[in-house]
Motif scaffolding. Structure first.
Motif, PDB file in Angstrom:
ATOM      1  N   LEU A  27      23.864  25.377  30.389  1.00 29.70           N
ATOM      2  CA  LEU A  27      24.097  24.696  28.992  1.00 29.70           C
ATOM      3  C   LEU A  27      23.421  23.306  28.936  1.00 29.70           C
ATOM      4  O   LEU A  27      22.872  22.935  28.036  1.00 29.70           O
ATOM      5  N   ALA A  28      23.931  22.607  30.174  1.00 33.99           N
ATOM      6  CA  ALA A  28      23.707  21.203  29.820  1.00 33.99           C
ATOM      7  C   ALA A  28      22.258  20.815  29.803  1.00 33.99           C
ATOM      8  O   ALA A  28      21.784  19.948  29.029  1.00 33.99           O
ATOM      9  N   VAL A  29      21.290  21.460  30.691  1.00 32.45           N
ATOM     10  CA  VAL A  29      19.986  21.372  30.820  1.00 32.45           C
ATOM     11  C   VAL A  29      19.237  21.859  29.433  1.00 32.45           C
ATOM     12  O   VAL A  29      18.196  21.367  29.266  1.00 32.45           O
ATOM     13  N   SER A  30      19.996  22.554  28.581  1.00 30.14           N
ATOM     14  CA  SER A  30      19.534  23.290  27.306  1.00 30.14           C
ATOM     15  C   SER A  30      20.037  22.288  26.461  1.00 30.14           C
ATOM     16  O   SER A  30      19.746  22.422  25.077  1.00 30.14           O
ATOM     17  N   LEU A  52      27.359  15.392  41.701  1.00 29.27           N
ATOM     18  CA  LEU A  52      26.891  14.999  40.185  1.00 29.27           C
ATOM     19  C   LEU A  52      27.934  14.275  39.763  1.00 29.27           C
ATOM     20  O   LEU A  52      27.845  13.502  38.662  1.00 29.27           O
ATOM     21  N   ILE A  53      29.104  14.061  40.284  1.00 28.96           N
ATOM     22  CA  ILE A  53      30.167  13.591  39.439  1.00 28.96           C
ATOM     23  C   ILE A  53      30.540  12.134  39.855  1.00 28.96           C
ATOM     24  O   ILE A  53      30.320  11.692  40.936  1.00 28.96           O
ATOM     25  N   GLU A  54      30.323  11.339  38.643  1.00 26.21           N
ATOM     26  CA  GLU A  54      30.797   9.923  38.869  1.00 26.21           C
ATOM     27  C   GLU A  54      32.283   9.807  38.858  1.00 26.21           C
ATOM     28  O   GLU A  54      33.021  10.561  38.645  1.00 26.21           O
ATOM     29  N   GLU A  55      32.505   8.631  39.398  1.00 28.76           N
ATOM     30  CA  GLU A  55      34.155   8.438  39.724  1.00 28.76           C
ATOM     31  C   GLU A  55      35.118   8.777  38.819  1.00 28.76           C
ATOM     32  O   GLU A  55      34.861   8.362  37.630  1.00 28.76           O
ATOM     33  N   THR A  56      36.319   9.102  39.193  1.00 28.30           N
ATOM     34  CA  THR A  56      37.172   9.350  38.330  1.00 28.30           C
ATOM     35  C   THR A  56      38.685   9.099  38.637  1.00 28.30           C
ATOM     36  O   THR A  56      38.823   9.548  40.001  1.00 28.30           O
ATOM     37  N   LYS A  76      32.336  11.705  33.942  1.00 31.49           N
ATOM     38  CA  LYS A  76      31.082  11.910  33.814  1.00 31.49           C
ATOM     39  C   LYS A  76      30.219  12.378  34.792  1.00 31.49           C
ATOM     40  O   LYS A  76      30.623  12.399  36.058  1.00 31.49           O
ATOM     41  N   THR A  77      29.064  12.991  34.633  1.00 37.76           N
ATOM     42  CA  THR A  77      28.395  13.539  35.632  1.00 37.76           C
ATOM     43  C   THR A  77      26.907  12.685  35.477  1.00 37.76           C
ATOM     44  O   THR A  77      26.552  12.067  34.605  1.00 37.76           O
ATOM     45  N   GLN A  78      25.745  13.103  36.372  1.00 37.97           N
ATOM     46  CA  GLN A  78      24.675  12.571  36.180  1.00 37.97           C
ATOM     47  C   GLN A  78      23.710  12.949  35.110  1.00 37.97           C
ATOM     48  O   GLN A  78      22.904  12.703  34.764  1.00 37.97           O
ATOM     49  N   PHE A  79      24.328  14.135  34.435  1.00 37.22           N
ATOM     50  CA  PHE A  79      23.871  14.591  33.132  1.00 37.22           C
ATOM     51  C   PHE A  79      24.332  14.356  32.045  1.00 37.22           C
ATOM     52  O   PHE A  79      25.496  14.683  32.082  1.00 37.22           O
ATOM     53  N   SER A  80      23.663  13.598  31.097  1.00 37.13           N
ATOM     54  CA  SER A  80      24.342  13.267  29.915  1.00 37.13           C
ATOM     55  C   SER A  80      25.297  14.396  29.178  1.00 37.13           C
ATOM     56  O   SER A  80      26.017  14.133  28.476  1.00 37.13           O
ATOM     57  N   PHE A 225      26.410  21.963  49.189  1.00 36.42           N
ATOM     58  CA  PHE A 225      25.510  20.724  48.872  1.00 36.42           C
ATOM     59  C   PHE A 225      26.123  20.183  47.395  1.00 36.42           C
ATOM     60  O   PHE A 225      25.405  19.207  47.125  1.00 36.42           O
ATOM     61  N   GLY A 226      27.188  20.798  46.825  1.00 38.70           N
ATOM     62  CA  GLY A 226      27.789  20.019  45.686  1.00 38.70           C
ATOM     63  C   GLY A 226      26.916  20.011  44.511  1.00 38.70           C
ATOM     64  O   GLY A 226      26.964  19.321  43.580  1.00 38.70           O
ATOM     65  N   LYS A 227      25.851  21.073  44.446  1.00 40.31           N
ATOM     66  CA  LYS A 227      25.057  21.450  43.198  1.00 40.31           C
ATOM     67  C   LYS A 227      25.122  22.636  42.792  1.00 40.31           C
ATOM     68  O   LYS A 227      25.297  23.476  43.537  1.00 40.31           O
ATOM     69  N   PRO A 228      24.780  22.918  41.558  1.00 39.24           N
ATOM     70  CA  PRO A 228      24.674  24.239  40.982  1.00 39.24           C
ATOM     71  C   PRO A 228      23.186  24.619  41.478  1.00 39.24           C
ATOM     72  O   PRO A 228      22.467  24.041  41.789  1.00 39.24           O
TER      73      PRO A 228
END
Length: 254
Positions: A27-30, A52-56, A76-80, A225-228
Motif C-alpha cells: 500500500l505504501a509504495v502505491s 525501516l522504523i525511526e525511533e519512538t 515514522k518509517t523510511q517511507f513517507s 532482515f527487518g524488511k518486507p
C-alpha cells in the motif's frame, strides 16, 4: 476517513503477520497513506519492519493501558506513506490489565478516532487468540481479512472465530464485515493445497481472494532482515503475490 482492516485468525502460523506487513508495504509504495498497528505481544510486525522504523518512545501498550496519546506512539518509517505503532512484550499482560478498565472493548477504537483521518488505510495485526486485544481490534475495524493456511486443519477453529465475529457484530460493532479470506502457503505441487482451496471456496464463496500466497523462501527470509518481501527481493513470487493481493483489497474496501 481511513478504512480500518484487521488481519485476524486465532490460529498461529497462518501467515497473518506476514500478510499484514507485506500488504502495508505494498500500500505504501502505491502511495496509499498507511498505518500498521502491532497488537501482537510477540511483536512480529514490529520486528518485520525494524530496519525501516525511526525511533519512538511509546508503543501500543502505553496507549491501551497507560492512556498515552496515540499520536505519541506513532513511529515514522523510511517511507513517507507508512507509519507503525509498535508493540513490545509488555503487551503480554494487557489482556489481564484491560479487564479492570472501563469500556475495555473500546480502548483501541477511542484512541484511533483521533488519528483515523490521517490515513487512507489502518491495518491491525491481531494476536493469535480471541482475547481482549482481538476484541478491541474487532470493535475498531471496518473490515476483516482472514488468512488461512493451505493445510489439512485449515478450517479448524474457524467456526469459533466466525462466532466471535457475529457476537461483536451484534453487540459492539454492527458495521463490521469480512472483506476477504486469504489462502497462504500455497504449494501448487500438492493436491492437498488445491483441495483446501476448493474446500474454503465452497465455504466462503466470493469472499475468497483470487490471489494465492505461494510458499516462498524469500518471503520467509525477509522478516529476519527487518524488511518486507518487497524490499528484500522485489522479484520474488511472494512480493508479487502481495502486490496483487493489495490491488484486490483496494477494490473491495474503496
Amino acid at each position: 476517513m481511513g478504512k480500518i482492516l484487521a488481519f485476524i485468525n486465532q490460529k498461529g502460523g497462518v501467515g497473518k503477520t506476514t500478510s499484514a506487513v507485506n500488504v502495508a508495504m505494498s500500500l505504501a509504495v502505491s502511495e496509499v497513506k498507511t498505518l500498521i498497528v502491532d497488537l501482537d505481544p510477540q511483536s512480529n510486525a514490529t520486528t518485520g519492519l525494524s530496519e525501516l522504523i525511526e525511533e519512538t518512545q511509546k508503543n501500543i501498550y502505553d496507549v491501551l493501558i497507560r492512556g498515552t496519546d496515540i499520536k505519541e506512539a506513532v513511529a515514522k518509517t523510511q517511507f513517507s506513506h507508512l507509519d507503525i505503532i509498535p508493540s513490545t512484550h509488555d503487551l503480554v499482560g494487557a489482556e489481564i490489565e484491560l479487564v479492570s478498565i472501563m469500556a475495555r472493548e473500546y480502548q483501541l477504537k477511542t484512541a484511533l478516532k483521533t488519528i483515523v483521518r490521517r490515513y487512507d488505510i489502518i491495518i491491525l495485526d491481531c494476536p493469535p487468540s480471541l482475547g481482549l486485544l482481538t476484541i478491541n481490534a474487532l470493535t475498531s475495524a471496518h473490515a476483516l481479512i482472514i488468512p488461512i493456511q493451505c493445510e489439512y486443519y485449515a478450517l479448524e477453529g474457524l467456526s469459533q472465530l466466525l462466532n466471535t465475529v457475529r457476537l461483536v457484530q451484534r453487540h459492539l460493532n454492527r458495521n463490521l464485515v469480512i472483506a476477504g479470506v486469504l489462502m497462504t502457503m500455497y504449494d501448487s505441487r500438492l493436491n492437498l493445497s488445491k483441495q483446501v482451496v476448493e474446500e474454503v471456496k465452497g465455504y466462503f464463496k466470493d469472499k475468497l481472494f483470487k490471489t494465492l500466497i505461494y510458499r516462498n523462501v524469500r518471503l520467509s527470509e525477509a522478516p529476519s532482515f527487518g524488511k518486507p518481501a518487497l524490499l528484500y527481493d522485489a522479484n520474488s513470487s511472494g512480493a508479487k503475490n502481495y502486490l496483487s493481493l493489495t490491488e484486490e483489497i483496494l477494490q473491495r474496501v474503496s
